[in-house]
Design a protein around this motif. Structure first.
Motif, PDB file in Angstrom:
ATOM      1  N   LEU A 107       0.837  -1.200   0.000  1.00  0.00           N
ATOM      2  CA  LEU A 107       0.000   0.000   0.000  1.00  0.00           C
ATOM      3  C   LEU A 107       0.870   1.249   0.000  1.00  0.00           C
ATOM      4  CD1 LEU A 107      -2.751  -1.085   2.548  1.00  0.00           C
ATOM      5  CD2 LEU A 107      -3.034  -0.731   0.083  1.00  0.00           C
ATOM      6  N   SER A 108       1.963   1.157   0.699  1.00  0.00           N
ATOM      7  CA  SER A 108       2.933   2.255   0.751  1.00  0.00           C
ATOM      8  C   SER A 108       3.507   2.499  -0.640  1.00  0.00           C
ATOM      9  CB  SER A 108       4.042   1.843   1.722  1.00  0.00           C
ATOM     10  OG  SER A 108       4.642   2.947   2.288  1.00  0.00           O
ATOM     11  N   LEU A 109       3.859   1.403  -1.315  1.00  0.00           N
ATOM     12  CA  LEU A 109       4.414   1.517  -2.665  1.00  0.00           C
ATOM     13  C   LEU A 109       3.396   2.164  -3.596  1.00  0.00           C
ATOM     14  CD1 LEU A 109       6.631   0.857  -4.761  1.00  0.00           C
ATOM     15  CD2 LEU A 109       5.609  -1.413  -5.007  1.00  0.00           C
ATOM     16  N   TYR A 110       2.136   1.737  -3.467  1.00  0.00           N
ATOM     17  CA  TYR A 110       1.070   2.253  -4.316  1.00  0.00           C
ATOM     18  C   TYR A 110       0.863   3.757  -4.092  1.00  0.00           C
ATOM     19  CZ  TYR A 110      -3.692   2.723  -6.235  1.00  0.00           C
ATOM     20  OH  TYR A 110      -4.804   3.119  -6.938  1.00  0.00           O
ATOM     21  N   ASP A 111       0.822   4.158  -2.829  1.00  0.00           N
ATOM     22  CA  ASP A 111       0.640   5.579  -2.503  1.00  0.00           C
ATOM     23  C   ASP A 111       1.789   6.422  -3.051  1.00  0.00           C
ATOM     24  OD1 ASP A 111      -0.834   5.219   0.825  1.00  0.00           O
ATOM     25  OD2 ASP A 111      -1.724   5.237  -1.182  1.00  0.00           O
ATOM     26  N   LYS A 112       2.996   5.915  -2.856  1.00  0.00           N
ATOM     27  CA  LYS A 112       4.164   6.702  -3.266  1.00  0.00           C
ATOM     28  C   LYS A 112       4.280   6.792  -4.783  1.00  0.00           C
ATOM     29  CE  LYS A 112       6.388   5.875   1.122  1.00  0.00           C
ATOM     30  NZ  LYS A 112       7.281   5.064   1.932  1.00  0.00           N
ATOM     31  N   LEU A 113       3.855   5.732  -5.457  1.00  0.00           N
ATOM     32  CA  LEU A 113       3.844   5.759  -6.920  1.00  0.00           C
ATOM     33  C   LEU A 113       2.817   6.786  -7.403  1.00  0.00           C
ATOM     34  CD1 LEU A 113       4.773   4.533  -9.642  1.00  0.00           C
ATOM     35  CD2 LEU A 113       2.944   2.851  -9.403  1.00  0.00           C
ATOM     36  N   GLY A 114       1.629   6.708  -6.830  1.00  0.00           N
ATOM     37  CA  GLY A 114       0.553   7.629  -7.196  1.00  0.00           C
ATOM     38  C   GLY A 114       0.928   9.081  -6.971  1.00  0.00           C
ATOM     39  N   ALA A 115       1.682   9.318  -5.901  1.00  0.00           N
ATOM     40  CA  ALA A 115       2.078  10.687  -5.570  1.00  0.00           C
ATOM     41  C   ALA A 115       2.976  11.292  -6.645  1.00  0.00           C
ATOM     42  CB  ALA A 115       2.789  10.714  -4.221  1.00  0.00           C
ATOM     43  N   VAL A 116       3.569  10.460  -7.467  1.00  0.00           N
ATOM     44  CA  VAL A 116       4.403  10.959  -8.567  1.00  0.00           C
ATOM     45  C   VAL A 116       3.631  10.937  -9.888  1.00  0.00           C
ATOM     46  CG1 VAL A 116       6.504  10.570  -9.914  1.00  0.00           C
ATOM     47  CG2 VAL A 116       6.541  10.261  -7.443  1.00  0.00           C
ATOM     48  N   ILE A 117       3.149   9.753 -10.259  1.00  0.00           N
ATOM     49  CA  ILE A 117       2.567   9.653 -11.611  1.00  0.00           C
ATOM     50  C   ILE A 117       1.202  10.333 -11.717  1.00  0.00           C
ATOM     51  CG2 ILE A 117       3.894   7.603 -12.209  1.00  0.00           C
ATOM     52  CD1 ILE A 117       1.440   5.892 -11.766  1.00  0.00           C
ATOM     53  N   PHE A 118       0.506  10.475 -10.569  1.00  0.00           N
ATOM     54  CA  PHE A 118      -0.798  11.134 -10.590  1.00  0.00           C
ATOM     55  C   PHE A 118      -0.763  12.448  -9.811  1.00  0.00           C
ATOM     56  CE2 PHE A 118      -2.335   7.822 -12.957  1.00  0.00           C
ATOM     57  CZ  PHE A 118      -2.315   6.586 -12.321  1.00  0.00           C
ATOM     58  N   TYR A 119       0.400  13.047  -9.718  1.00  0.00           N
ATOM     59  CA  TYR A 119       0.551  14.274  -8.925  1.00  0.00           C
ATOM     60  C   TYR A 119      -0.468  15.331  -9.350  1.00  0.00           C
ATOM     61  CZ  TYR A 119       2.612  18.287  -6.572  1.00  0.00           C
ATOM     62  OH  TYR A 119       2.791  19.393  -5.782  1.00  0.00           O
ATOM     63  N   ASP A 120      -0.567  15.550 -10.662  1.00  0.00           N
ATOM     64  CA  ASP A 120      -1.463  16.602 -11.147  1.00  0.00           C
ATOM     65  C   ASP A 120      -2.930  16.251 -10.921  1.00  0.00           C
ATOM     66  OD1 ASP A 120       0.512  17.672 -14.052  1.00  0.00           O
ATOM     67  OD2 ASP A 120       0.720  18.029 -11.898  1.00  0.00           O
ATOM     68  N   TYR A 121      -3.212  14.954 -10.857  1.00  0.00           N
ATOM     69  CA  TYR A 121      -4.610  14.548 -10.610  1.00  0.00           C
ATOM     70  C   TYR A 121      -5.001  14.818  -9.157  1.00  0.00           C
ATOM     71  CZ  TYR A 121      -8.543  11.341  -9.795  1.00  0.00           C
ATOM     72  OH  TYR A 121      -9.742  10.793  -9.414  1.00  0.00           O
ATOM     73  N   TYR A 122      -4.053  14.513  -8.250  1.00  0.00           N
ATOM     74  CA  TYR A 122      -4.370  14.634  -6.820  1.00  0.00           C
ATOM     75  C   TYR A 122      -4.271  16.058  -6.291  1.00  0.00           C
ATOM     76  CZ  TYR A 122      -4.271   9.527  -6.203  1.00  0.00           C
ATOM     77  OH  TYR A 122      -4.527   8.184  -6.274  1.00  0.00           O
ATOM     78  N   VAL A 123      -3.406  16.850  -6.919  1.00  0.00           N
ATOM     79  CA  VAL A 123      -3.140  18.172  -6.350  1.00  0.00           C
ATOM     80  C   VAL A 123      -3.692  19.263  -7.268  1.00  0.00           C
ATOM     81  CG1 VAL A 123      -1.362  19.729  -5.462  1.00  0.00           C
ATOM     82  CG2 VAL A 123      -1.022  17.261  -5.318  1.00  0.00           C
ATOM     83  N   PRO A 124      -4.622  20.072  -6.749  1.00  0.00           N
ATOM     84  CA  PRO A 124      -5.187  21.144  -7.577  1.00  0.00           C
ATOM     85  C   PRO A 124      -4.089  22.109  -8.016  1.00  0.00           C
ATOM     86  CG  PRO A 124      -6.349  20.969  -5.464  1.00  0.00           C
ATOM     87  CD  PRO A 124      -5.148  20.075  -5.375  1.00  0.00           C
TER      88      PRO A 124
END
Lengths: 226, 215
Positions: A107-124
């Motif tokens: 889950l940690s790996l998934y979150d950290k991956l998402g924080a990079v590849i989906f940065y623009d999706y998660y952060v306004p």
């Protein structure tokens, strides 16, 4: 059995993919499979909301039973169908414990991956910062190196939690595959690369490979330099 | 059995608390319990790193087994000690499914936000607060629909995992009048021996905070 099951899913979503792999591994092919489009916002449509008020996929129904969290669905399927298909949870305490440990580290790996590849999706837009994305990349690299280390220690040809395929692989492989889809270098991460190559050939994984990845074999290169 | 177990933990950490509740429920009191201080950075100390290279708590060892993920440890304890203590996994398949569903939905409730000062935005704080309120309302709805425990009639792994987070919300001032079903759940489970015996010690002597009172 499988005919009483319905899965609503989206292509390339690791949580959806986890459940699909589990269904394949437990020999539950033949479930009602409904591919939805994220682009068309179908994950927020009534058919999803009827099963999952959160408007998220995967949404999974088995008769009257609903389990929408991917890990939960995997645990449920293994618990309910223990005696058929692949054994996903080993009995021995040490193997079992390592499996759980890596599953939840996944889950940690998934979150950290998402924080990079989906940065623009998660952060306004107004909140995006170069420093934050840079930190997220460094955090991801640290995490990936940990997993390289785990595979190194287990030896070549191993799965994530040992010599046998387990639920850890069901839930974590989709994350690893996504990293490579987004350009992770197999040269810089050879153990993960070898694991990815091994798993790609597994029937359950071939059967559930994201359709749009087949249509467009070339992914993105977001991670090529990390 | 319990003597071969060691738990390194910090007070008031929901992940640590989960494992402690699970150990009590399975009749495994007598484990080597080592309380560490987050404030003093002890979670990054050598004895933690020796068990958990991530320098996080809980860090749990049972003979040759190491389990540092709270969910993993709780599920492992139920699996390996199925025949002793309280049964944490229901018999009924529908209850089991609901148990798993709630256990993993908890991830939406427990926000772990460590954002460096320079990167904190008011808009982010507002958004998170809004999301938290919506999420708590969902759980209030769950407790309206079922009970007295999260998966139904029986205390289960779902309660072991989620209760500490609920307790935290009330510790941070969540208003019992705004969320009466969650308050009732909180008050029911508070009195359970495994929970009383592991209640954060510093909570007994100090008042809580009121960050959430307006939610």
């Amino acid at each position: 059995m499988a005919q009483d099951m319905t899965l609503l899913w989206g292509s390339g979503s690791p949580p959806c993919w986890r459940v699909m792999i589990a269904l394949e591994e437990k020999k539950l092919q033949g479930y009602n499979s409904r591919l939805l489009s994220f682009d068309k916002m179908e994950h927020k449509s009534q058919q999803v909301l009827d099963i999952n008020p959160r408007g998220q996929v995967p949404s999974f129904k088995h008769g009257d039973i609903i389990v929408n969290e991917s890990y939960a669905a995997c645990f449920y399927l293994e618990s309910r169908f223990k005696s058929q298909g692949a054994k996903l949870i080993p009995d021995g305490p040490e193997e079992q414990a390592l499996m759980y440990q890596r599953m939840f580290e996944g889950l940690s790996l998934y979150d950290k991956l998402g924080a990079v590849i989906f940065y623009d999706y998660y952060v306004p837009e107004g909140e995006r910062l170069e420093s934050a994305l840079k930190r997220n990349k460094e955090t991801l690299v640290t995490e990936l190196k940990l997993w390289e280390g785990y595979l190194e220690k287990l030896g070549s040809g191993s799965y994530l939690a040992g010599k046998a395929f387990t639920m850890t692989d069901v839930v974590v492989f989709p994350t690893v595959a996504t990293a490579f889809r987004f350009g992770l270098s197999a040269e810089r991460y050879p153990k993960l690369g070898a694991y990815h190559a091994l798993m790609k050939e597994r029937p359950s994984i071939k059967a559930s490979w994201p359709p749009h990845w087949l249509e467009n074999p070339k992914g993105q290169d977001t991670l090529k330099d990390i | 059995m319990a003597k071969d177990m060691t738990l390194l933990w910090g007070s008031g950490s929901p992940p640590c608390w989960r494992v402690m509740i699970a150990l009590e429920e399975k009749g495994l009191q007598g484990y080597n319990s080592k309380q560490l201080s987050f404030e003093k950075g002890e979670h990054k100390g050598k004895d933690v790193l020796a068990i958990n290279p991530r320098g996080q708590l809980p860090a749990f060892k049972h003979g040759n087994v190491t389990l540092n993920e709270s969910y993993g440890a709780c599920i492992y304890l139920e699996e390996q000690f199925k025949g002793q203590g309280n049964k944490l996994k229901p018999e009924n398949q529908a209850e089991v499914a609901l148990m798993y569903q709630r256990m993993f939905e908890e991830q939406s409730l427990f926000y772990d936000r460590f954002v460096p000062e320079a990167e904190r935005h008011d808009s982010a704080k507002q958004r998170f607060t809004g999301q938290l309120k919506d999420e708590i309302k969902i759980w209030e709805g769950y407790m309206q629909a079922t009970g007295p425990y999260l998966a139904g009639k029986n205390f289960s792994l779902a309660d072991v995992i989620v209760f500490p987070v609920i307790a935290f919300l009330f510790r941070f001032g969540l208003n019992e009048e705004h969320f009466p079903k969650l308050a009732a759940y909180h008050n029911t489970v508070k009195d359970r021996p495994s929970v009383k015996n592991t209640w954060p010690s510093n909570w007994k002597d100090t008042p809580g905070m009121d960050a959430l009172k307006n939610l």
